[in-house]
Enzyme design. Structure first.
Site, mmCIF file in Angstrom:
data_model
loop_
_atom_site.group_PDB
_atom_site.id
_atom_site.type_symbol
_atom_site.label_atom_id
_atom_site.label_comp_id
_atom_site.label_asym_id
_atom_site.label_seq_id
_atom_site.Cartn_x
_atom_site.Cartn_y
_atom_site.Cartn_z
ATOM 1 N N GLY A 12 -24.740 54.017 27.843
ATOM 2 C CA GLY A 12 -25.677 54.609 28.797
ATOM 3 C C GLY A 12 -27.077 54.847 28.268
ATOM 4 N N ASN A 14 -29.607 52.833 28.751
ATOM 5 C CA ASN A 14 -30.503 52.512 29.875
ATOM 6 C C ASN A 14 -30.463 53.606 30.937
ATOM 7 O OD1 ASN A 14 -31.979 49.830 29.754
ATOM 8 N ND2 ASN A 14 -29.953 49.279 28.974
ATOM 9 N N MET A 91 -19.775 46.769 33.163
ATOM 10 C CA MET A 91 -19.199 45.529 32.640
ATOM 11 C C MET A 91 -18.088 44.933 33.508
ATOM 12 S SD MET A 91 -21.360 45.255 30.294
ATOM 13 C CE MET A 91 -20.961 43.978 29.105
ATOM 14 N N ARG A 92 -18.081 45.231 34.803
ATOM 15 C CA ARG A 92 -17.153 44.568 35.723
ATOM 16 C C ARG A 92 -17.960 43.670 36.649
ATOM 17 N NH1 ARG A 92 -12.368 45.515 33.554
ATOM 18 N NH2 ARG A 92 -11.446 44.744 35.483
ATOM 19 N N LEU A 94 -18.849 42.136 40.050
ATOM 20 C CA LEU A 94 -18.675 42.623 41.420
ATOM 21 C C LEU A 94 -18.402 41.454 42.369
ATOM 22 C CD1 LEU A 94 -21.594 45.190 41.276
ATOM 23 C CD2 LEU A 94 -19.144 45.738 41.385
ATOM 24 N N ASN A 108 -29.696 44.736 38.510
ATOM 25 C CA ASN A 108 -29.002 44.683 37.230
ATOM 26 C C ASN A 108 -30.023 44.470 36.120
ATOM 27 O OD1 ASN A 108 -26.747 44.324 35.370
ATOM 28 N ND2 ASN A 108 -27.210 42.127 35.411
ATOM 29 N N HIS A 110 -30.189 42.731 32.380
ATOM 30 C CA HIS A 110 -29.434 41.791 31.548
ATOM 31 C C HIS A 110 -30.208 41.538 30.251
ATOM 32 C CE1 HIS A 110 -26.692 38.573 30.522
ATOM 33 N NE2 HIS A 110 -27.744 37.837 30.207
ATOM 34 N N ASP A 146 -25.159 37.120 36.836
ATOM 35 C CA ASP A 146 -26.487 37.094 36.209
ATOM 36 C C ASP A 146 -27.453 36.157 36.931
ATOM 37 O OD1 ASP A 146 -25.624 38.977 34.350
ATOM 38 O OD2 ASP A 146 -24.886 37.438 32.984
ATOM 39 N N ALA A 174 -37.036 47.314 24.581
ATOM 40 C CA ALA A 174 -37.775 46.746 25.717
ATOM 41 C C ALA A 174 -37.080 47.064 27.040
ATOM 42 C CB ALA A 174 -37.931 45.236 25.538
HETATM 43 C C1 GAR Z 1 -27.594 46.701 27.719
HETATM 44 O O1 GAR Z 1 -28.126 45.918 26.687
HETATM 45 C C2 GAR Z 1 -27.521 45.902 29.003
HETATM 46 O O2 GAR Z 1 -28.615 45.037 29.179
HETATM 47 C C3 GAR Z 1 -26.245 45.145 28.802
HETATM 48 O O3 GAR Z 1 -25.354 46.060 28.210
HETATM 49 C C4 GAR Z 1 -26.108 47.008 27.464
HETATM 50 C C5 GAR Z 1 -25.736 48.393 27.917
HETATM 51 O O4 GAR Z 1 -26.284 49.355 27.055
HETATM 52 N N1 GAR Z 1 -25.730 44.651 30.041
HETATM 53 C C6 GAR Z 1 -24.987 43.551 30.138
HETATM 54 O O5 GAR Z 1 -24.682 42.889 29.179
HETATM 55 C C7 GAR Z 1 -24.553 43.221 31.530
HETATM 56 N N2 GAR Z 1 -23.748 42.043 31.526
HETATM 57 P P1 GAR Z 1 -26.397 50.861 27.543
HETATM 58 O O6 GAR Z 1 -25.022 51.294 28.012
HETATM 59 O O7 GAR Z 1 -26.793 51.613 26.287
HETATM 60 O O8 GAR Z 1 -27.441 50.929 28.614
#
Ligand code: GAR
Length: 211
Positions: A12, A14, A91-92, A94, A108, A110, A146, A174
């Protein structure tokens, strides 16, 4: 303010960036709900710590029944008055049903410069491919993984001596700037979907400041 529902599965960071952005009085969005498919996601603690409502809809409680899992998430998000869903390390994958129900109200982040490196393990794949720039993308979600109209991207250099962890941390820093920026564009009504593209209206000086 635009009401956000943030979907997480883990750390979490982000989500934390969005929490911090929403704390500024002039930010045009607020987090109505943080929803996790995992009860032990660290991000749930970040949300509770910030006084934000949380919910857990576990895919394990609906084992083998994705429709029921998604219907439960959908109901929880609607009950909370969510207007825009932000996937933040959720990470599921949809289903087309869920994506259709939240058409153009589901975004989203990525960890690559899409359309390069869809899927997992993006930082190692960037190193293996030898690209000189890598980065992150915020996009509207479409049923294909994606894919979808790109709202914002940030590029970072790949530097000599990088491993996946170092490069990934540079990308993550970033991401934490990019996601609030993209949410602001949507909340201000300045990210207009035009077919497969997003047109940004008006100047975006905050983007220059970000890089
Ligand atoms: C982030 O780097 C996000 O971009 C990526 O998972 C990480 C989550 O980090 N998302 C994916 O790979 C989606 N397929 P966080 O839980 O610290 O935000």
């Amino acid at each position: 303010k635009l009401k956000l529902g943030v979907l997480i599965s883990g750390r979490g960071s982000n989500l934390q960036a969005l929490i911090d952005a929403c704390a500024a009085p002039d930010f045009p969005a607020e987090i109505a709900l943080v929803l996790s498919n995992k009860a032990d996601a660290l991000g749930l603690e970040r949300a509770s710590g910030a006084g934000i409502a949380t919910a857990v809809v576990s895919h394990r409680d609906h084992a083998g029944d994705k429709a029921a899992f998604e219907a439960a998430m959908d109901a929880t998000l609607r009950d909370a008055g969510v207007e825009l869903i932000c996937l933040a390390g959720f990470m599921r994958l949809l289903s087309p049903w869920f994506v259709g129900r939240w058409q153009d109200r589901l975004i989203n982040i990525h960890p690559s410069l899409l359309p390069s490196f869809k899927g997992l393990d993006t930082h190692q794949r960037a190193l293996t491919t030898g690209v000189r720039f890598h980065g992150c993308t915020v996009h509207f979600v479409r049923p294909e993984m994606d894919e979808g109209p790109i709202i914002a991207q940030a590029a970072v250099p790949v530097l000599p001596g990088d491993d996946a962890a170092r490069l990934g941390q540079r990308v993550l820093d970033a991401e934490h700037k990019l996601y609030p920026h993209a949410v602001r564009l949507i909340a201000e009504g300045r990210a207009r979907i035009d077919g497969d593209l997003v047109r940004i209206e008006g100047p975006a000086p905050e983007l220059a400041a970000m890089l």
